[in-house]
Scaffold this active site. Structure first.
Site, mmCIF file in Angstrom:
data_model
loop_
_atom_site.group_PDB
_atom_site.id
_atom_site.type_symbol
_atom_site.label_atom_id
_atom_site.label_comp_id
_atom_site.label_asym_id
_atom_site.label_seq_id
_atom_site.Cartn_x
_atom_site.Cartn_y
_atom_site.Cartn_z
ATOM 1 N N ASP A 67 0.859 -1.179 0.000
ATOM 2 C CA ASP A 67 0.000 0.000 0.000
ATOM 3 C C ASP A 67 0.899 1.234 0.000
ATOM 4 O O ASP A 67 1.863 1.295 0.762
ATOM 5 C CB ASP A 67 -0.895 -0.020 1.243
ATOM 6 C CG ASP A 67 -2.019 0.999 1.181
ATOM 7 O OD1 ASP A 67 -1.727 2.195 1.005
ATOM 8 O OD2 ASP A 67 -3.180 0.602 1.318
ATOM 9 N N ILE A 68 0.598 2.205 -0.857
ATOM 10 C CA ILE A 68 1.457 3.397 -0.929
ATOM 11 C C ILE A 68 1.196 4.389 0.203
ATOM 12 O O ILE A 68 1.980 5.300 0.415
ATOM 13 C CB ILE A 68 1.357 4.104 -2.294
ATOM 14 C CG1 ILE A 68 -0.059 4.568 -2.577
ATOM 15 C CG2 ILE A 68 1.908 3.219 -3.398
ATOM 16 C CD1 ILE A 68 -0.170 5.500 -3.767
ATOM 17 N N ASN A 123 -13.312 -4.359 1.955
ATOM 18 C CA ASN A 123 -14.476 -3.476 1.906
ATOM 19 C C ASN A 123 -15.172 -3.600 0.552
ATOM 20 O O ASN A 123 -14.507 -3.759 -0.465
ATOM 21 C CB ASN A 123 -14.036 -2.021 2.107
ATOM 22 C CG ASN A 123 -13.243 -1.832 3.381
ATOM 23 O OD1 ASN A 123 -13.590 -2.362 4.421
ATOM 24 N ND2 ASN A 123 -12.159 -1.087 3.297
ATOM 25 N N GLN A 130 -14.740 1.428 0.747
ATOM 26 C CA GLN A 130 -13.912 1.000 -0.376
ATOM 27 C C GLN A 130 -13.551 2.249 -1.187
ATOM 28 O O GLN A 130 -14.432 2.946 -1.682
ATOM 29 C CB GLN A 130 -14.648 -0.004 -1.255
ATOM 30 C CG GLN A 130 -13.818 -0.528 -2.410
ATOM 31 C CD GLN A 130 -14.567 -1.537 -3.272
ATOM 32 O OE1 GLN A 130 -15.776 -1.715 -3.139
ATOM 33 N NE2 GLN A 130 -13.847 -2.186 -4.158
ATOM 34 N N HIS A 136 -10.229 -5.799 -3.291
ATOM 35 C CA HIS A 136 -8.896 -6.042 -2.747
ATOM 36 C C HIS A 136 -8.979 -6.293 -1.247
ATOM 37 O O HIS A 136 -9.891 -5.838 -0.569
ATOM 38 C CB HIS A 136 -7.947 -4.873 -3.049
ATOM 39 C CG HIS A 136 -8.391 -3.555 -2.521
ATOM 40 N ND1 HIS A 136 -9.396 -2.803 -3.108
ATOM 41 C CD2 HIS A 136 -7.966 -2.828 -1.458
ATOM 42 C CE1 HIS A 136 -9.566 -1.675 -2.433
ATOM 43 N NE2 HIS A 136 -8.708 -1.671 -1.420
ATOM 44 N N HIS A 138 -6.793 -5.989 2.360
ATOM 45 C CA HIS A 138 -5.688 -5.344 3.054
ATOM 46 C C HIS A 138 -5.143 -6.345 4.063
ATOM 47 O O HIS A 138 -5.908 -6.952 4.817
ATOM 48 C CB HIS A 138 -6.171 -4.121 3.848
ATOM 49 C CG HIS A 138 -6.694 -3.005 3.020
ATOM 50 N ND1 HIS A 138 -5.939 -1.889 2.719
ATOM 51 C CD2 HIS A 138 -7.896 -2.817 2.424
ATOM 52 C CE1 HIS A 138 -6.663 -1.070 1.986
ATOM 53 N NE2 HIS A 138 -7.859 -1.607 1.782
#
Length: 195
Positions: A67-68, A123, A130, A136, A138
């Site tokens: 994750d950025i 989500n 979301q 996706h 996490h």
């Protein structure tokens, strides 16, 4: 407006609305997770996509990357390569692969970060928080903050609070370590299945 006789397919994006996860999936080639590319592999150059993407798993079906804007060190995202807005849009094969790799990525994440507790969050839809309209998961390591003596501190949870952008050098090094840990986990699982 589109053709009123044509049914809406949520898995097909209009060209004017590119999905960032589809961009990552289309930018980075697949590789065998049992023999991952090294840290300097040009095909996984983080700068090939904007923003930079730090890929840790790239199979024909799935993609996992850092994750950025991580909630904690090692925060990963796992998604199908094919565009699917919500979990209900994932096919049975993708669902099986997501389940398999959630477990393997969890083991690799614990091994790499040294953090034994983590969240798995998924989500569906804007009302459920979301942000990217591509299903996706996490995987978020949760280090024990009480052990550090910071008894009044709490974690950023699910988008609340301040999140710092992932440092490019740190992201590249962490992604390489995670790819190697995934390889090790797969090797161990292969040995266990032969017993």
């Amino acid at each position: 407006m589109g053709d009123p006789n044509q049914s809406f397919d949520p898995t097909v994006l209009p060209a004017s609305d590119p999905c960032p996860f589809c961009t990552i999936a289309n930018t980075y080639p697949t590789y065998d997770p049992a023999t991952p590319p090294g840290p300097d592999e040009p095909s996984l150059d983080p700068s090939k996509a904007a923003p930079a993407s730090f890929v840790v798993l790239s199979t024909p079906t799935l993609l996992a990357f850092l994750d950025i804007l991580p909630l904690s060190h090692g925060h990963l995202l796992l998604c199908p390569r094919r565009h699917a807005p919500k979990l209900t849009d994932v096919d049975a094969r993708e669902a099986a692969e997501l389940g398999r790799y959630l477990r393997l990525l969890s083991r690799a994440l614990v091994r790499t970060t040294g953090v034994n507790d983590w969240n798995v969050v998924q989500n569906n839809g804007a009302a459920a928080a979301q942000v990217v309209n591509h299903v996706h998961y996490h995987l978020i390591p949760r280090p024990e903050i009480r052990a550090s003596g910071k008894l009044r501190e709490s974690f950023t949870m699910f988008g609340r609070g301040v999140r710092s952008e992932l440092d490019d050098d740190e992201g590249a090094a962490l992604a390489a370590k995670l790819r190697e840990a995934i390889r090790e986990v797969l090797e161990e699982e292969g040995r266990k299945s032969k017993l």
